[in-house]
Design an enzyme around this catalytic site. Sequence first.
Site, PDB file in Angstrom:
ATOM      1  CE  LYS A 183     -30.520   6.165  23.822  1.00 54.05           C
ATOM      2  NZ  LYS A 183     -31.334   6.509  24.976  1.00 54.05           N
TER       3      LYS A 183
ATOM      4  CD  GLN B 277     -35.021   6.663  25.683  1.00 52.80           C
ATOM      5  OE1 GLN B 277     -34.083   5.954  25.378  1.00 52.80           O
ATOM      6  NE2 GLN B 277     -34.927   7.982  25.699  1.00 52.80           N
TER       7      GLN B 277
ATOM      8  CG  ASP C 187     -28.686   5.853  30.687  1.00 53.29           C
ATOM      9  OD1 ASP C 187     -28.008   6.239  29.713  1.00 53.29           O
ATOM     10  OD2 ASP C 187     -29.913   5.669  30.645  1.00 53.29           O
TER      11      ASP C 187
END
Length: 300
Positions: free
Chosen positions: A49, A93, A116
Amino acid sequence: MLDGNSVRDRILSGLQPRVAALAAASRPPGLAVVLVGNDPGSQIYVRNKVKACAELGIVGHTLTPPAGIATEELLAVIDGLNRRPDIDGILVQLPLPRQVDTRRVLLAVAPDKDVDGFHPMNVGNLVAGRPGPRPCTPAGIMELLRQYQIPVAGKRAVIVGRSDIVGKPMALLLLHAHATVTVCHSRTVDLASVCREGEILVAAMGRPAMLTADYIRPGAVVIDVGMNRITDRAEAERIFRGSPDRLATLERKGSVLVGDVDPDAMRQKAAAYTPVPGGVGPLTIAMLMSNTVSAAEGWQ
Ligand code: NAP
């Protein structure tokens, strides 16, 4: 074969001028990735990422609190990021260590920095069809269907899996695109016959090669979200009976990636399908970048 890598490349090249415009107007977009602990899988995801950020001119910040962090301490980290004007997107995460209350942490991320799309406010925005971040994997699948000009309106779509990150948001996105949607799960009775109704079939269960030819309507568009790493030689031989190159990968690396759909069945029965790897996987990070740029622009 639907090529996720080329769709990813087109998504990223579409973002380049937007990143340049933001940098010229004020500053480049900033994404903070919070990685708690030392899980090797998570470390690889986070590295990829941050690498994607660098390639695009987004400033990636990796924060690595210790594995033993308490919920309250992690909430303070999130609070600090919420307040930072140079951070447009915050990604926590998952999975978090067991002692951390994951729900509280995800709820603490400011909804306009929630790249997200997991915050309940953004889940609501998705349900209501209002602007806001969409979960990256299903959003990437919609982009893949759009780029390949695969019609969705009026089609029968069947999704296997009802998770908050894939199955449910996928169902809503397809519904908003006017598909007739059925969502299946582990309690669905006669799964094969329900799947066979799908002109678009999305597999997201995390069960290696579970959907065999019986589950696929001839001529369907099959999207395989599954990413299962298998190490067992006999299982690999059964799944990859027609692909010596994949068995060679197992020999070389000690493991091989397989989706949730039987690869041979998919090739034989589907009109179009996403391979594993190289299908859905590359789209997720591209949509994370897209959400970060949209966050920096202010959701419109
Ligand atoms: P998850 O949270 O474990 O959810 C799995 C879903 O599949 C659940 O709804 C479960 O039903 C259903 N399911 C499990 N076994 C089933 C069976 N035998 N028959 C019917 N339904 C069954 O998984 P997830 O996070 O959504 O991920 C799914 C897969 O996608 C995994 O392989 C994951 O690695 C992969 N993934 C890939 C990407 C990517 O970027 N390519 C991103 C995210 C996830 P119940 O609800 O009834 O338990």
